[in-house]
Design a protein around this motif. Structure first.
Motif, short mmCIF file in Angstrom:
data_model
loop_
_atom_site.label_atom_id
_atom_site.label_comp_id
_atom_site.label_asym_id
_atom_site.label_seq_id
_atom_site.Cartn_x
_atom_site.Cartn_y
_atom_site.Cartn_z
N THR A 136 -21.35 -1.27 5.96
CA THR A 136 -22.34 -1.12 7.02
C THR A 136 -22.23 -2.26 8.04
N ARG A 137 -22.02 -3.47 7.56
CA ARG A 137 -21.89 -4.63 8.45
C ARG A 137 -20.71 -4.45 9.41
N SER A 138 -19.60 -3.96 8.90
CA SER A 138 -18.42 -3.74 9.74
C SER A 138 -18.72 -2.76 10.87
N ALA A 139 -19.42 -1.67 10.55
CA ALA A 139 -19.79 -0.69 11.57
C ALA A 139 -20.78 -1.28 12.56
N ALA A 140 -21.74 -2.08 12.06
CA ALA A 140 -22.76 -2.68 12.93
C ALA A 140 -22.13 -3.61 13.95
N ALA A 152 -27.62 -3.21 6.89
CA ALA A 152 -26.59 -3.87 6.07
C ALA A 152 -27.24 -4.93 5.18
N TRP A 153 -28.20 -5.66 5.77
CA TRP A 153 -28.88 -6.70 4.98
C TRP A 153 -29.77 -6.09 3.90
N HIS A 154 -30.21 -4.86 4.11
CA HIS A 154 -30.91 -4.17 3.03
C HIS A 154 -29.97 -4.02 1.83
N HIS A 155 -28.72 -3.64 2.11
CA HIS A 155 -27.75 -3.50 1.03
C HIS A 155 -27.46 -4.84 0.36
N ARG A 156 -27.28 -5.89 1.16
CA ARG A 156 -26.98 -7.20 0.59
C ARG A 156 -28.17 -7.71 -0.24
N SER A 157 -29.38 -7.52 0.27
CA SER A 157 -30.56 -7.97 -0.48
C SER A 157 -30.68 -7.20 -1.79
N ASP A 158 -30.31 -5.92 -1.75
CA ASP A 158 -30.35 -5.11 -2.97
C ASP A 158 -29.31 -5.62 -3.98
N ALA A 159 -28.11 -6.00 -3.48
CA ALA A 159 -27.08 -6.52 -4.37
C ALA A 159 -27.54 -7.82 -5.02
#
Length: 297
Positions: A136-140, A152-159
């Protein structure tokens, strides 16, 4: 609608659909694993993943509104709607604070060691969500989307919350059950930090702040490189959602025709917009050249 906007919308939609599918599967799996294994940290982690599904829907709505063409009531476009979407995403992140309920229950003596299924779910979540962050970060970055960066940060925070869950669950299984609810609280604190960062970035884009120094220097170089530009008098920029507006004043030979002066300004305008895609509009004003004129940049 130009080709760049169409391409950006296509990228954002593709990433969002992938995000919704993966988050739906993960949230159901983690909540189920948390219930079966008796892990409060994994349940709150699963709820966090579920919130990502709704956040991605907001990304889609915000991105589409932000890329609508200008109309009579919004003559400068709708880009700031993407900032609003990002702020909403930051607020949704705070749902992770639900872990506080678990620590209260733990204080009352209702703690028990989670099952091994919760550990497996945590590992799977860490791997999948970290991949989703980079995807997601790459696309953003490619389409310069603030809302997609927030997602993307939602995904990172979830990880990272899954890392916390893993540590807490493991600690609980080795006879330190208090670590499970403590991990849940640590997850909540991390979510608060990420939410703050998202709000800060969105507010920055809403208050007409100038763009970064690298972009300003590039604009300056492009303007001064055009034939007929004798001096750069003023250069002002403002970030408008995911796009940039630029105001430039240049000095040119004062006794040339109006048409020649206009052609110089047009060349500066075209080169700046062509070489820096994030710029939505560049306004160029021409002054008659005067020696030792101060430069306001």
């Amino acid at each position: 609608m130009d080709s760049k906007i169409r391409d950006d919308k296509s990228i954002a939609m593709r990433v969002s659909v992938v995000s919704i599918i993966i988050n739906t599967i993960l949230s159901i799996g983690k909540v189920a694993a948390g219930v079966i294994a008796g892990s409060g940290a994994m349940i709150s982690d699963g709820v966090h993943s579920a919130s990502d599904v709704f956040s991605t829907i907001i990304v889609i709505i915000g991105f589409n509104i932000a890329h609508k063409e200008s109309d009579e009531k919004h003559q400068y476009g709708h880009e700031r709607f993407e900032c609003i979407a990002a702020m909403i995403l930051g607020a949704i992140l705070l749902i992770g604070l639900s872990g506080i309920n678990k620590i209260i229950a733990g204080i009352e003596g209702n703690l028990s060691a989670p099952g091994s299924l919760a550990l497996v779910a945590a590992v799977i979540s860490i791997v999948v969500k970290e991949w989703m962050y980079w995807y997601t970060r790459s696309a953003a970055i490619k389409i310069n989307s603030g809302a997609l960066k927030a997602d993307a940060w939602h995904h990172r925070s979830d990880a990272l919350s899954s890392v916390g869950s893993f540590i807490g669950i493991l600690g609980a299984r080795i006879k330190f059950p208090i670590l499970d609810p403590i991990a849940s609280i640590i997850i909540c604190l991390f979510i608060v930090k990420v939410s703050y960062d998202i709000f800060k970035d969105s507010i920055y884009k809403l208050i007409d702040a100038s763009c970064d120094d690298e972009t300003i220097n590039k604009i300056r170089e492009i303007a001064l490189a055009q034939e007929g530009v004798m001096q750069l008098d003023t250069l002002k920029t403002r970030v408008f959602g995911s796009r940039i507006y630029v105001d430039i004043e240049i000095s040119a030979y004062g006794k040339q025709s109006l048409e020649d002066a206009h052609n110089i300004a047009q060349k500066v305008h075209d080169e700046v917009e062509e070489n820096i895609p994030m710029i939505k509009h560049c306004m160029v004003h021409v002054n008659p050249y005067k020696n030792n004129k101060s430069i306001d940049i």
